[in-house]
Design a protein around this motif. Structure first.
Motif, PDB file in Angstrom:
ATOM      1  N   LEU A 258      -8.492  27.571 -76.817  1.00 54.57           N
ATOM      2  CA  LEU A 258      -7.572  29.064 -77.281  1.00 54.57           C
ATOM      3  C   LEU A 258      -6.565  28.119 -78.313  1.00 54.57           C
ATOM      4  CD1 LEU A 258      -7.002  31.206 -77.646  1.00 54.57           C
ATOM      5  CD2 LEU A 258      -5.094  31.550 -76.373  1.00 54.57           C
ATOM      6  N   ASN A 259      -7.010  27.780 -79.651  1.00 52.37           N
ATOM      7  CA  ASN A 259      -5.448  26.873 -80.438  1.00 52.37           C
ATOM      8  C   ASN A 259      -5.635  28.554 -82.063  1.00 52.37           C
ATOM      9  OD1 ASN A 259      -4.389  25.817 -82.568  1.00 52.37           O
ATOM     10  ND2 ASN A 259      -6.427  24.063 -82.648  1.00 52.37           N
TER      11      ASN A 259
ATOM     12  N   GLU B 133       1.102  34.353 -85.079  1.00 57.02           N
ATOM     13  CA  GLU B 133       0.950  35.529 -85.607  1.00 57.02           C
ATOM     14  C   GLU B 133      -0.016  36.486 -84.456  1.00 57.02           C
ATOM     15  OE1 GLU B 133      -2.255  33.185 -87.795  1.00 57.02           O
ATOM     16  OE2 GLU B 133      -0.197  32.922 -86.910  1.00 57.02           O
ATOM     17  N   TYR B 134      -0.670  36.055 -83.493  1.00 60.51           N
ATOM     18  CA  TYR B 134      -1.563  36.262 -82.775  1.00 60.51           C
ATOM     19  C   TYR B 134      -1.196  36.768 -81.167  1.00 60.51           C
ATOM     20  CZ  TYR B 134      -5.278  35.073 -85.349  1.00 60.51           C
ATOM     21  OH  TYR B 134      -6.123  34.811 -87.333  1.00 60.51           O
ATOM     22  N   SER B 135      -1.476  37.346 -80.540  1.00 53.38           N
ATOM     23  CA  SER B 135      -1.309  38.026 -79.676  1.00 53.38           C
ATOM     24  C   SER B 135      -0.639  36.337 -78.068  1.00 53.38           C
ATOM     25  CB  SER B 135      -2.490  38.525 -78.419  1.00 53.38           C
ATOM     26  OG  SER B 135      -2.007  38.644 -76.842  1.00 53.38           O
ATOM     27  N   ASP B 136      -0.306  36.652 -77.112  1.00 55.66           N
ATOM     28  CA  ASP B 136       0.282  35.688 -76.501  1.00 55.66           C
ATOM     29  C   ASP B 136      -0.718  35.930 -74.690  1.00 55.66           C
ATOM     30  OD1 ASP B 136       1.942  34.723 -77.903  1.00 55.66           O
ATOM     31  OD2 ASP B 136       3.587  35.087 -76.545  1.00 55.66           O
ATOM     32  N   TYR B 137      -1.635  36.639 -75.184  1.00 61.25           N
ATOM     33  CA  TYR B 137      -2.298  37.190 -74.341  1.00 61.25           C
ATOM     34  C   TYR B 137      -3.590  37.767 -73.841  1.00 61.25           C
ATOM     35  CZ  TYR B 137       2.211  38.187 -72.167  1.00 61.25           C
ATOM     36  OH  TYR B 137       3.727  38.287 -71.990  1.00 61.25           O
ATOM     37  N   TYR B 138      -4.708  36.918 -73.493  1.00 62.14           N
ATOM     38  CA  TYR B 138      -5.948  36.975 -73.444  1.00 62.14           C
ATOM     39  C   TYR B 138      -7.160  37.869 -72.408  1.00 62.14           C
ATOM     40  CZ  TYR B 138      -4.325  35.078 -77.654  1.00 62.14           C
ATOM     41  OH  TYR B 138      -4.542  35.198 -79.102  1.00 62.14           O
ATOM     42  N   ARG B 139      -7.742  37.946 -72.205  1.00 63.97           N
ATOM     43  CA  ARG B 139      -8.971  38.538 -71.666  1.00 63.97           C
ATOM     44  C   ARG B 139     -10.223  37.564 -72.169  1.00 63.97           C
ATOM     45  NH1 ARG B 139     -12.382  41.946 -68.806  1.00 63.97           N
ATOM     46  NH2 ARG B 139     -12.556  43.963 -70.426  1.00 63.97           N
ATOM     47  N   TRP B 140     -11.548  36.990 -71.122  1.00 63.57           N
ATOM     48  CA  TRP B 140     -12.387  36.758 -71.614  1.00 63.57           C
ATOM     49  C   TRP B 140     -13.671  37.159 -70.549  1.00 63.57           C
ATOM     50  CZ3 TRP B 140      -8.866  32.892 -71.296  1.00 63.57           C
ATOM     51  CH2 TRP B 140      -8.203  32.557 -72.510  1.00 63.57           C
ATOM     52  N   LYS B 141     -14.734  38.018 -71.223  1.00 65.19           N
ATOM     53  CA  LYS B 141     -15.582  38.545 -70.731  1.00 65.19           C
ATOM     54  C   LYS B 141     -16.801  37.419 -70.986  1.00 65.19           C
ATOM     55  CE  LYS B 141     -19.445  42.801 -70.756  1.00 65.19           C
ATOM     56  NZ  LYS B 141     -19.101  44.167 -71.700  1.00 65.19           N
ATOM     57  N   LEU B 142     -17.861  37.020 -69.701  1.00 66.23           N
ATOM     58  CA  LEU B 142     -18.978  36.783 -69.624  1.00 66.23           C
ATOM     59  C   LEU B 142     -20.194  36.914 -70.011  1.00 66.23           C
ATOM     60  CD1 LEU B 142     -17.091  33.163 -67.703  1.00 66.23           C
ATOM     61  CD2 LEU B 142     -17.170  33.689 -69.948  1.00 66.23           C
TER      62      LEU B 142
ATOM     63  N   LEU C  58      -5.245  34.725 -69.426  1.00 62.53           N
ATOM     64  CA  LEU C  58      -4.818  33.499 -69.354  1.00 62.53           C
ATOM     65  C   LEU C  58      -3.055  34.163 -70.460  1.00 62.53           C
ATOM     66  CD1 LEU C  58      -3.601  30.358 -70.631  1.00 62.53           C
ATOM     67  CD2 LEU C  58      -5.045  30.291 -71.854  1.00 62.53           C
ATOM     68  N   SER C  59      -2.055  33.848 -70.240  1.00 63.45           N
ATOM     69  CA  SER C  59      -0.928  34.185 -70.665  1.00 63.45           C
ATOM     70  C   SER C  59      -0.327  32.543 -71.424  1.00 63.45           C
ATOM     71  CB  SER C  59       0.278  34.269 -70.068  1.00 63.45           C
ATOM     72  OG  SER C  59       1.219  34.838 -70.643  1.00 63.45           O
ATOM     73  N   THR C  60      -0.322  32.836 -73.404  1.00 56.12           N
ATOM     74  CA  THR C  60      -0.334  31.659 -73.550  1.00 56.12           C
ATOM     75  C   THR C  60       1.752  31.809 -73.647  1.00 56.12           C
ATOM     76  OG1 THR C  60      -0.779  32.359 -75.277  1.00 56.12           O
ATOM     77  CG2 THR C  60      -1.500  31.192 -74.533  1.00 56.12           C
TER      78      THR C  60
ATOM     79  N   SER D 137       4.011  26.376 -76.333  1.00 59.49           N
ATOM     80  CA  SER D 137       4.244  25.617 -77.955  1.00 59.49           C
ATOM     81  C   SER D 137       2.606  25.694 -78.910  1.00 59.49           C
ATOM     82  CB  SER D 137       4.775  24.438 -78.347  1.00 59.49           C
ATOM     83  OG  SER D 137       4.652  23.639 -78.838  1.00 59.49           O
ATOM     84  N   GLY D 138       2.816  26.928 -79.876  1.00 60.71           N
ATOM     85  CA  GLY D 138       1.840  26.327 -80.465  1.00 60.71           C
ATOM     86  C   GLY D 138       0.611  27.547 -80.427  1.00 60.71           C
TER      87      GLY D 138
END
Length: 386
Positions: free
Chosen positions: A162-163, A167-176, A222-224, A228-229
């Motif tokens: 994840l890079n 400006e983007y969300s700090d929280y993500y989910r991935w579906k496979l 995942l929570s970022t 940093s960054g």
């Protein structure tokens, strides 16, 4: 002015492959009482949106209990109302179309469901975040040793990087979603037909190679926050072993990346935690977690599930003839020697000439040893394997 928008009838026929949300039907309390389960996702990556309405079941039951006859509507903050209609082929599944120009970052949507009993349920307004593009997907050869396995498990561990930016969300989910090629053990060559006649034909590979597509139902979140960054390297997705044919020929992993809200992240976090704590039940039904839905006609009623509004990006990785994997524990079908006449198995009965310790022999095979479609796949080769 309020606008009501309905799904065109022809779109009832569209079934979105792999679009289901992980389901969680049971209540873990001893005194079980059925509860309303509502699962929905509005995404800018879908042409047809989907809401699933069902009733929870007891821990001992693996049955999906759809709730038919509901009125399902999604509304936005501008007063537009999108009506969903129940699929004719999938009871409890409600399909609707939202105009693409309305599915923009910052748009807010709310779900309303009225059951056939007249009870009214609604979600909070959820805002659509911006979905950053997927940076990269990688894999590495891994060997795992567990107490249950006498022989260590070989396979590939997949990762995502994840890079993004602030400006983007700090929280993500991935579906496979995985697609793989697999083969039968033998082609068609010799068989007993419906009339009991032995037929020998030129070697026929028409149902020898198949392709299967499946959703991997792991919860990958995942929570970022505080990172940093807004970057994260080598987040582990799924492990695929070499104990099946999944990696032997062609393998594809489609990763869908969802930018989600903090509340939705917490919902999936609780669900994942409960699934681990109740791992003995997970093979039947994942644990139930309350989300952002409530019953407005009966405020004390517990409602399970989550209504999600999310931006999505996706990337596919395709592998062929992976090095290092031995597939040493794969087993082909073995013929069953015919010694006392043909068995009372359905026709056609597939046969195989082979040699054993006593010399030439004739054996019969179960149909799935010949016809790969009987294991759930199709013979049409996906375009990304061309």
């Amino acid at each position: 002015m309020q606008t009501i928008k309905k799904i065109p009838g022809i779109l009832f026929m569209i079934l979105m492959l792999g679009s289901c949300i992980e389901r969680y039907y049971y209540d873990a309390h001893d005194d079980f009482e059925p509860k309303m389960v509502i699962e929905g996702m509005i995404s800018d990556g879908r042409d047809v949106q989907e809401v699933i309405v069902s009733s929870s079941v007891s821990p001992d039951s693996g049955v999906f209990l759809p709730m038919s006859g509901c009125i399902v509507e999604v509304s936005d903050e501008h007063g537009n109302i999108y009506s969903f209609s129940e699929s004719e082929s999938r009871k409890g599944v409600y399909l609707g179309v939202i105009d693409k120009e309305d599915l923009t970052p910052g748009s807010r949507f709310k779900l309303n469901v009225t059951s056939w009993k007249g009870k009214q349920y609604e979600s909070s307004f959820e805002e659509m975040p911006v979905a950053p593009p997927i940076d990269s997907i990688s894999y590495r050869y891994k060997v795992y040793e567990t107490a249950e396995d006498i022989v260590p498990v070989e396979g590939l561990q997949f990762y995502i990087d994840l890079n993004t930016g602030p400006e983007y969300s700090d929280y993500y989910r991935w579906k496979l979603v995985e697609t793989f090629e697999y083969h039968s053990s033998y082609p068609i060559q010799l068989f007993l037909d419906e009339q009991g006649n032995m037929q020998e034909v030129p070697v026929d590979y028409s149902v020898f190679t198949c392709y299967s597509t499946k959703t991997i139902n792991d919860i990958n979140i995942l929570s970022t926050q505080g990172v940093s960054g807004n970057r994260f390297s080598d987040f582990p997705l799924c492990f695929v072993s070499d104990r099946t044919q999944r990696l032997k020929y062609n393998y594809s992993l489609l990763v869908e990346q969802y930018a989600i809200s903090q509340d939705e992240y917490r919902f999936w976090e609780r669900l994942k935690k409960n699934n681990k704590e109740d791992s003995d039940m997970f093979s039947k039904q994942p644990a139930a977690v309350q989300g952002n839905l409530k019953c407005i006609s009966s405020p004390g009623e517990t409602v399970l599930g989550y209504f999600s509004v999310t931006g999505v990006s996706e990337k596919r990785i395709v592998l062929k003839d992976v090095d290092d994997l031995s597939f040493s524990l794969l087993k082909d079908c073995s013929p069953i020697k015919i010694e006392m006449g043909f068995p009372e198995e359905p026709r056609p009965l597939y046969l195989l000439r082979y040699n054993d310790d006593e010399g030439a022999a004739l054996g019969w095979l179960f149909p799935e040893c010949i016809d790969c479609r009987l294991k759930g796949g199709v013979t049409t080769k996906p375009i990304f394997f061309e």
